[in-house]
Scaffold this active site. Sequence first.
Site, PDB file in Angstrom:
ATOM      1  N   ARG A  58     -14.016 -11.461  18.541  1.00 47.34           N
ATOM      2  CA  ARG A  58     -14.170 -10.320  18.520  1.00 47.34           C
ATOM      3  C   ARG A  58     -15.555 -10.679  18.816  1.00 47.34           C
ATOM      4  NH1 ARG A  58     -10.561  -6.369  15.137  1.00 47.34           N
ATOM      5  NH2 ARG A  58     -11.202  -4.869  16.513  1.00 47.34           N
TER       6      ARG A  58
ATOM      7  N   THR B 263     -12.762 -16.255   8.628  1.00 46.12           N
ATOM      8  CA  THR B 263     -12.339 -15.473   9.368  1.00 46.12           C
ATOM      9  C   THR B 263     -12.316 -13.794   8.725  1.00 46.12           C
ATOM     10  OG1 THR B 263     -10.327 -16.214   8.251  1.00 46.12           O
ATOM     11  CG2 THR B 263     -10.679 -17.461  10.209  1.00 46.12           C
TER      12      THR B 263
ATOM     13  N   GLY C   3      -6.568   6.585  -1.704  1.00 48.38           N
ATOM     14  CA  GLY C   3      -6.131   5.563  -2.074  1.00 48.38           C
ATOM     15  C   GLY C   3      -8.282   5.672  -2.700  1.00 48.38           C
TER      16      GLY C   3
ATOM     17  N   GLU D  26     -15.353   6.811   0.054  1.00 49.15           N
ATOM     18  CA  GLU D  26     -16.497   6.275   0.612  1.00 49.15           C
ATOM     19  C   GLU D  26     -16.530   7.171   2.206  1.00 49.15           C
ATOM     20  OE1 GLU D  26     -18.630   3.125   2.481  1.00 49.15           O
ATOM     21  OE2 GLU D  26     -19.144   2.879   0.030  1.00 49.15           O
TER      22      GLU D  26
ATOM     23  N   ALA E  53     -19.488  -7.814   1.946  1.00 48.94           N
ATOM     24  CA  ALA E  53     -20.728  -8.566   3.095  1.00 48.94           C
ATOM     25  C   ALA E  53     -21.899  -9.153   2.699  1.00 48.94           C
ATOM     26  CB  ALA E  53     -21.491  -7.437   4.022  1.00 48.94           C
TER      27      ALA E  53
ATOM     28  N   HIS F 263     -44.850   6.632 -10.427  1.00 45.88           N
ATOM     29  CA  HIS F 263     -44.252   7.639 -10.880  1.00 45.88           C
ATOM     30  C   HIS F 263     -44.732   8.741  -9.342  1.00 45.88           C
ATOM     31  CE1 HIS F 263     -44.595  11.845 -12.517  1.00 45.88           C
ATOM     32  NE2 HIS F 263     -44.763  11.946 -12.181  1.00 45.88           N
TER      33      HIS F 263
HETATM   34  P1  FAD Z   1     -14.843 -10.471   8.865  1.00 42.75           P
HETATM   35  O1  FAD Z   1     -15.948  -9.564   8.493  1.00 42.75           O
HETATM   36  O2  FAD Z   1     -14.068  -9.827   8.404  1.00 42.75           O
HETATM   37  O3  FAD Z   1     -15.453 -11.610   9.681  1.00 42.75           O
HETATM   38  C1  FAD Z   1     -14.944 -11.987  10.655  1.00 42.75           C
HETATM   39  C2  FAD Z   1     -14.673 -12.172  11.485  1.00 42.75           C
HETATM   40  O4  FAD Z   1     -13.911 -13.490  11.581  1.00 42.75           O
HETATM   41  C3  FAD Z   1     -14.047 -11.660  12.236  1.00 42.75           C
HETATM   42  O5  FAD Z   1     -15.027 -10.913  13.796  1.00 42.75           O
HETATM   43  C4  FAD Z   1     -13.333 -12.067  13.204  1.00 42.75           C
HETATM   44  O6  FAD Z   1     -12.880 -11.089  14.546  1.00 42.75           O
HETATM   45  C5  FAD Z   1     -12.896 -13.705  13.044  1.00 42.75           C
HETATM   46  N1  FAD Z   1     -11.913 -13.709  13.448  1.00 42.75           N
HETATM   47  C6  FAD Z   1     -10.789 -14.330  12.205  1.00 42.75           C
HETATM   48  N2  FAD Z   1      -9.992 -14.614  12.658  1.00 42.75           N
HETATM   49  C7  FAD Z   1     -10.865 -15.834  13.428  1.00 42.75           C
HETATM   50  C8  FAD Z   1     -10.483 -16.830  14.390  1.00 42.75           C
HETATM   51  N3  FAD Z   1      -8.946 -17.774  14.259  1.00 42.75           N
HETATM   52  N4  FAD Z   1     -11.097 -17.843  15.755  1.00 42.75           N
HETATM   53  C9  FAD Z   1     -12.023 -16.698  15.810  1.00 42.75           C
HETATM   54  N5  FAD Z   1     -12.807 -15.875  15.052  1.00 42.75           N
HETATM   55  C10 FAD Z   1     -12.447 -15.379  13.967  1.00 42.75           C
HETATM   56  N6  FAD Z   1     -19.298  -4.254   2.434  1.00 42.75           N
HETATM   57  C11 FAD Z   1     -20.484  -4.325   1.497  1.00 42.75           C
HETATM   58  O7  FAD Z   1     -21.439  -5.738   1.476  1.00 42.75           O
HETATM   59  N7  FAD Z   1     -21.149  -2.190   1.810  1.00 42.75           N
HETATM   60  C12 FAD Z   1     -20.864  -2.069   2.182  1.00 42.75           C
HETATM   61  O8  FAD Z   1     -21.125  -0.800   2.399  1.00 42.75           O
HETATM   62  C13 FAD Z   1     -19.561  -2.013   3.176  1.00 42.75           C
HETATM   63  N8  FAD Z   1     -18.078  -1.008   3.395  1.00 42.75           N
HETATM   64  C14 FAD Z   1     -17.278  -1.735   4.033  1.00 42.75           C
HETATM   65  C15 FAD Z   1     -16.568   0.035   4.322  1.00 42.75           C
HETATM   66  C16 FAD Z   1     -15.465  -0.883   5.516  1.00 42.75           C
HETATM   67  C17 FAD Z   1     -14.793   0.548   5.542  1.00 42.75           C
HETATM   68  C18 FAD Z   1     -14.450  -2.153   5.105  1.00 42.75           C
HETATM   69  C19 FAD Z   1     -13.507  -2.015   5.881  1.00 42.75           C
HETATM   70  C20 FAD Z   1     -15.226  -2.651   4.440  1.00 42.75           C
HETATM   71  C21 FAD Z   1     -16.288  -3.097   4.218  1.00 42.75           C
HETATM   72  N9  FAD Z   1     -16.974  -3.660   3.323  1.00 42.75           N
HETATM   73  C22 FAD Z   1     -18.642  -3.735   2.771  1.00 42.75           C
HETATM   74  C23 FAD Z   1     -16.277  -5.198   2.919  1.00 42.75           C
HETATM   75  C24 FAD Z   1     -17.450  -6.031   4.505  1.00 42.75           C
HETATM   76  O9  FAD Z   1     -17.260  -5.447   5.540  1.00 42.75           O
HETATM   77  C25 FAD Z   1     -16.821  -7.529   4.339  1.00 42.75           C
HETATM   78  O10 FAD Z   1     -16.969  -7.516   3.145  1.00 42.75           O
HETATM   79  C26 FAD Z   1     -17.244  -8.470   4.979  1.00 42.75           C
HETATM   80  O11 FAD Z   1     -17.838  -7.990   6.638  1.00 42.75           O
HETATM   81  C27 FAD Z   1     -16.282 -10.165   5.048  1.00 42.75           C
HETATM   82  O12 FAD Z   1     -16.637 -10.681   5.982  1.00 42.75           O
HETATM   83  P2  FAD Z   1     -16.356 -11.817   6.268  1.00 42.75           P
HETATM   84  O13 FAD Z   1     -17.853 -12.901   7.042  1.00 42.75           O
HETATM   85  O14 FAD Z   1     -15.552 -12.841   5.188  1.00 42.75           O
HETATM   86  O15 FAD Z   1     -15.724 -11.672   7.207  1.00 42.75           O
END
Ligand code: FAD
Length: 469
Positions: free
Chosen positions: A34, A142, A179, A186, A317, A441
């Site tokens: 993506r 992923t 939830g 948020e 993240a 301060h």
């Molecule tokens: P992701 O960010 O999910 O990335 C995984 C990527 O892998 C995706 O782009 C996907 O397309 C790709 N992918 C999957 N399978 C395949 C494949 N087979 N081949 C190629 N590509 C693939 N966290 C915070 O720390 N602070 C926040 O304020 C916060 N706010 C959030 C608000 C919302 C509404 C949501 C939903 C989440 C929030 N989070 C926040 C959580 C945070 O977004 C996630 O913890 C973080 O994105 C996880 O990172 P990741 O790299 O593990 O996975």
Amino acid sequence: MTKTIAVIGAGPGGYVAAIRGAQLGANVILIENREVGGTCLNRGCIPTKTYFRNAEIMSNFKRAAEFGIEVGQFKMDGKALQERKNKVVNTLVSGIEQLISSYKNIEFLDGTGNIIDKNTVSVELKDGTTKEVTVDNIVIATGSKPQMTETKGVDLEGVITSDDLLEMEEIPETLVVVGGGVIGLEFASIYQELGSHVILLASRILKDADKEISRRLTPMLKKQGIEAYLDIRAKEITKEGNKLKVLAKYKEKDEEIEVIGDKVLIASGRGPVFDGLNLDKIGIKYDDKGVIVNEEFETSVPGIYAIGDVNRGVQLAHVASAQGEYVMEKIMGHTPDVNLDIYPNCVFTMTEVAHVGYTEEELKEKQIPYKASKFMFGANGKALSLGEGEGIVKILAGAEDKKVLGVHILGPHANDLIAEGALAMANGLDIHSITRTIHAHPTLSEAFFEATLGIEDKAIHIAPPRKRK
Ligand code: FAD
């Protein structure tokens, strides 16, 4: 010999891992189907925080009279909200793309990665071709996707996930949020400011937070105008004309309620993305919460790692990024220098919530002797000048060694203030390392400072406890 490492997924886990791997001299193949930046940049942290800023501005307009400012009519334009969010997201995504392309030893593949065996990944590229790569290691990053509850009727039109809500230009007149976790709260808090009437149905509010903080947060959400029902579970959603009716049942009492909304947001958690991983065939152990990993984030198949939301750990993240760097340093033969046990949790409700380390309940349960100290933002000059005098900083420190064990903040800029607590905890510092430091301060950081001084009853702006006559 140079190592070749495939990273599947370019979210904050995967792209950070790829960059760290490249810095350490690996050849990295980064695969994403993506957008670069993953959930965080495109459907999570960043979009919600751009909305949060809009909500803050709306709140300032609503409260303008308190500051002696006359404001005429105002309302949120949902299309402009979307456009601004997309602009911020696109700027960040293209920034990350450029960053990645500046590393000559990162090959970016735009497609879906399929694990064939522990040394082979086949990538279905977006142009319809397939490319097979041979690698020394694989890092699975992923991520996760929204999970629906077992509530009946979740497939009805108008029942939406966070992904859907962030794509909607419409600000629903009434938004029912199911939830009480971070995502649900948020959105509830943000949409209430943006102009919706929000009805919150939650079995609990922030289950991992210190109980005192979640207890204090609840009336603040209600004061904001949110119609909150707690200790309750949504059972069934049905159509009611062009609206949706949610039937919910209290957990502890034999009572049900019905609420009506234009949209129903299901914010009941996120599940791992396993697409293309062939976990059973490769022999990687997993359950419905994610890939099972050891302390080094290595899966049951040696040489294959899983980081971020896809493993069974916390879904944040900054945690995904830290795990990504850790794994790359391990693979490249380095000793990672990061404390993975300490990570701040941040909640962007209109009054922010942030915490790191143990809650008071956890310390009691583990029978760790501690001392608690609290400072109210109502006695902090900067908070009062901001018009944000509600909230609290609570510090928990070891009874004997005075090491910081937990920091819990409810109040203005809690999510920035928590960094000082995380710094102290990650380095095993005691409260003296904070009290020895002069804090500027007038700043909100003085609230943190005073709470810390309070551990030894030295806080200046807290009256001494009254002696009993
Ligand atoms: P992701 O960010 O999910 O990335 C995984 C990527 O892998 C995706 O782009 C996907 O397309 C790709 N992918 C999957 N399978 C395949 C494949 N087979 N081949 C190629 N590509 C693939 N966290 C915070 O720390 N602070 C926040 O304020 C916060 N706010 C959030 C608000 C919302 C509404 C949501 C939903 C989440 C929030 N989070 C926040 C959580 C945070 O977004 C996630 O913890 C973080 O994105 C996880 O990172 P990741 O790299 O593990 O996975």
